[in-house]
Design a protein around this motif. Structure first.
Motif, short mmCIF file in Angstrom:
data_model
loop_
_atom_site.label_atom_id
_atom_site.label_comp_id
_atom_site.label_asym_id
_atom_site.label_seq_id
_atom_site.Cartn_x
_atom_site.Cartn_y
_atom_site.Cartn_z
N VAL A 78 80.26 -22.64 97.43
CA VAL A 78 80.58 -24.02 97.80
C VAL A 78 80.83 -24.11 99.31
O VAL A 78 81.61 -23.32 99.86
N CYS A 115 84.53 -30.87 95.50
CA CYS A 115 83.09 -30.96 95.24
C CYS A 115 82.91 -30.92 93.73
O CYS A 115 83.03 -29.86 93.10
N CYS A 117 79.39 -32.01 100.63
CA CYS A 117 79.52 -30.63 100.13
C CYS A 117 78.19 -30.15 99.57
O CYS A 117 77.30 -30.95 99.26
N GLY A 121 76.44 -26.73 97.08
CA GLY A 121 76.74 -25.58 96.23
C GLY A 121 75.60 -25.24 95.30
O GLY A 121 74.64 -26.01 95.15
N GLN A 174 86.15 -25.20 94.56
CA GLN A 174 85.53 -26.50 94.82
C GLN A 174 86.47 -27.48 95.53
O GLN A 174 86.14 -28.66 95.66
#
Length: 256
Positions: free
Chosen positions: A139, A128, A172, A174, A155
């Protein structure tokens, strides 16, 4: 594709193809290895192929248009959305390479993978990636809308050996600098070479029964419908004959 080429590039490409018939194709590589980027990311494309000794030149095409310069590598220091598209290259002793497609996204997060199409048993490596490499926390990775991994600050998402269960759409999410809750676009991952379960075979007798079953059900449904319809008509007729009408009799008239 030919319509995209200017006349000069068309002549160069045609002459290059005629000279390179039977030669091995050039190959394109990326550094970093991700084919999905965010704006301002750097990337370098390198053309690998047979060359005349002491000649490291290469020709480059972007979306079918011949690019200026003949260096063996094409560097993009700060990618823009219009850098997206199909890249191809050719050396003086190789055939035109297969296309390599770059996608530059204007977003806070992008899901990156080394490959989006893998063979069963091969690893799947994703990450990500944030704009300008800003710190990302909390994440999460999702497959087909369902959470697959959560980490406070890692990540990366690694699947050691791909199976058919890993086919699907991934994205993803975050927190960027603990202030922005952002999600990436979803990308499809395809696992090839997955064995499909065999179709069970039935004995001839069972197969014949199964093939006749829809017709039998239709006959039964039709008979049931006609029976209910007949009984309903009889009930309606009986209801009409049993209907009671009231009128004043002689004794009622006398009471008036």
């Amino acid at each position: 594709m030919w319509r995209l080429l200017p006349p000069t590039a068309l002549l160069l490409l045609a002459s290059g193809r005629s000279r390179s018939e039977g030669l091995p194709k050039a190959a394109l590589s990326l550094r970093p290895e991700w084919d999905r980027l965010l704006e301002r990311d750097p990337v370098t494309l390198t053309c690998q192929g047979d060359r005349v000794e002491e000649d490291s030149s290469a020709r480059w095409w972007h979306n079918g248009t011949l690019l200026p310069g003949q260096a063996s590598s094409l560097s993009i220091a700060s990618a823009r959305v219009n850098d997206s598209g199909e890249y191809r290259c050719q050396t003086n002793r190789s055939a035109l390479s297969d296309p390599l497609r770059l996608q530059v996204v204007a977003a806070w997060l992008v899901l990156q993978a080394r490959r989006w199409v893998v063979q069963a048993g091969e690893p799947i490596v994703m990450r990500c990636h944030s704009w300008k490499n800003l710190p990302v926390y909390r994440v999460q990775f999702f497959q087909n809308g369902r959470g697959k991994k959560f980490s406070r600050n890692n990540q990366d998402f690694h699947i050691p050996a791909a199976t058919g269960q890993h086919n699907g759409s991934y994205f993803c999410r975050g927190m960027i600098q603990d202030r922005r809750n952002e999600s990436s676009e979803a990308v499809q991952v395809i696992v090839l070479g997955v064995a499909t379960p065999p179709v069970p075979t039935s004995p001839p007798g069972k197969l014949a029964i199964v093939s006749l079953l829809p017709g039998l059900l239709f006959v039964l449904d039709t008979a049931l419908y006609l029976s209910v319809r007949r009984d309903l008509r009889r009930a309606l007729k009986k209801g009409r004959s049993d209907r009671v009408t009231w009128s004043k009799g002689p004794e009622d008239k006398q009471e008036q």
